[in-house]
Design a protein around this motif. Sequence first.
Motif, mmCIF file in Angstrom:
data_model
loop_
_atom_site.group_PDB
_atom_site.id
_atom_site.type_symbol
_atom_site.label_atom_id
_atom_site.label_comp_id
_atom_site.label_asym_id
_atom_site.label_seq_id
_atom_site.Cartn_x
_atom_site.Cartn_y
_atom_site.Cartn_z
ATOM 1 N N PRO A 88 0.833 -1.208 0.000
ATOM 2 C CA PRO A 88 0.000 0.000 0.000
ATOM 3 C C PRO A 88 0.867 1.258 0.000
ATOM 4 O O PRO A 88 1.952 1.279 0.582
ATOM 5 N N ALA A 89 0.380 2.306 -0.632
ATOM 6 C CA ALA A 89 1.155 3.546 -0.759
ATOM 7 C C ALA A 89 1.233 4.320 0.556
ATOM 8 O O ALA A 89 2.237 4.984 0.831
ATOM 9 N N LYS A 90 0.175 4.239 1.371
ATOM 10 C CA LYS A 90 0.142 5.028 2.603
ATOM 11 C C LYS A 90 0.810 4.274 3.751
ATOM 12 O O LYS A 90 0.765 3.053 3.825
ATOM 13 N N ASN A 91 1.418 5.037 4.647
ATOM 14 C CA ASN A 91 2.219 4.458 5.734
ATOM 15 C C ASN A 91 1.449 3.467 6.589
ATOM 16 O O ASN A 91 1.965 2.394 6.920
ATOM 17 N N VAL A 92 0.235 3.817 6.976
ATOM 18 C CA VAL A 92 -0.535 2.957 7.873
ATOM 19 C C VAL A 92 -0.815 1.609 7.205
ATOM 20 O O VAL A 92 -0.594 0.545 7.796
ATOM 21 N N GLY A 93 -1.298 1.651 5.967
ATOM 22 C CA GLY A 93 -1.589 0.419 5.247
ATOM 23 C C GLY A 93 -0.334 -0.413 5.005
ATOM 24 O O GLY A 93 -0.358 -1.643 5.128
ATOM 25 N N VAL B 82 12.543 3.930 -1.401
ATOM 26 C CA VAL B 82 13.214 4.365 -0.171
ATOM 27 C C VAL B 82 12.290 4.230 1.035
ATOM 28 O O VAL B 82 12.662 3.676 2.082
ATOM 29 N N GLU B 83 11.054 4.699 0.903
ATOM 30 C CA GLU B 83 10.084 4.605 1.998
ATOM 31 C C GLU B 83 9.771 3.149 2.321
ATOM 32 O O GLU B 83 9.647 2.779 3.497
ATOM 33 N N SER B 84 9.646 2.334 1.303
ATOM 34 C CA SER B 84 9.317 0.921 1.529
ATOM 35 C C SER B 84 10.445 0.201 2.258
ATOM 36 O O SER B 84 10.199 -0.585 3.175
ATOM 37 N N LEU B 85 11.681 0.455 1.857
ATOM 38 C CA LEU B 85 12.818 -0.190 2.525
ATOM 39 C C LEU B 85 12.935 0.272 3.979
ATOM 40 O O LEU B 85 13.263 -0.522 4.872
ATOM 41 N N GLN B 86 12.651 1.550 4.237
ATOM 42 C CA GLN B 86 12.685 2.055 5.615
ATOM 43 C C GLN B 86 11.641 1.340 6.468
ATOM 44 O O GLN B 86 11.916 0.928 7.605
ATOM 45 N N ALA B 87 10.439 1.186 5.904
ATOM 46 C CA ALA B 87 9.354 0.519 6.639
ATOM 47 C C ALA B 87 9.699 -0.945 6.895
ATOM 48 O O ALA B 87 9.466 -1.473 7.990
#
Length: 283
Positions: free
Chosen positions: A139-144, A169-174
Amino acid sequence: MSSMNALYIVATPIGNLDDITQRALATLQKADIIAAEDTRHSAKLTQHFGITTPLIAYHDHSNESQTLRLLDRLSKGESIALISDAGTPLISDPGYRLVKLAREKGIAVVPIPGACALVAALSAAGLPSDRFSFEGFLPAKNVGRNTRLEALATDTRTLVFYESPHRIVESLQAMAQVFGCDRQVVLAREITKAYETFLSATFSELQGMMAADANQLRGEMVVMVQGYVAPEQNDEALEPEVQHTMQVLMAELPVKQAAALASKLTGIKKNKLYKWALGKKAE
């Protein structure tokens, strides 16, 4: 036409045009129409191979009338070749609705196998491939995104994700936060293309590689994560009172939050509590 009336699911190259199969070329040439995710993109493919079959647009966001028109043509004896922009249709690509309805109507659905980024990446990753879970795009949003990842935190299978350059980058961080910075990961990008790259590292190391080289942020990507391995119990043991605190918190909170709060209450390192909790969830 000489080919059997059917809906053909045709795999096309994911980069290198030499990966097209002879059967795919013959099917595309003989079909009455080619239903394509993006006709402008697919026109380059058909022009390259001299295929003159008409192209029409079809994707999962097409309106119902478009789906019904294709089903009507199939019911009248025509043959349709379904293709996506690249790779095997329906693998994180359009086509599910059309295939489902065609089968319900008794219309033959015939796969024409070929290139698939998922299979190509996993075959060369060096991670266990006897059991794996394909998770597609997060999912694109952080919560999802975090909710999906937390549900997979103790999955022992190799996890496979597709990702785009602007979200990698955001996905790897999560993933690093949920799976742990030391979990092994393989990033494959530009598969079959001139700059095909496989990066094998821990999440911590991989994030450093990406930050140091902007070229690693280009192209379509497949992220493969080693499955969860339960920690050795000898140095992860917790006092009974701490275990009870964790169990109470885990009943009400996500693992990550439970570990953070228990760390404040007990003074024990958050990472140790988090690993203990993942081990309990995996039991």
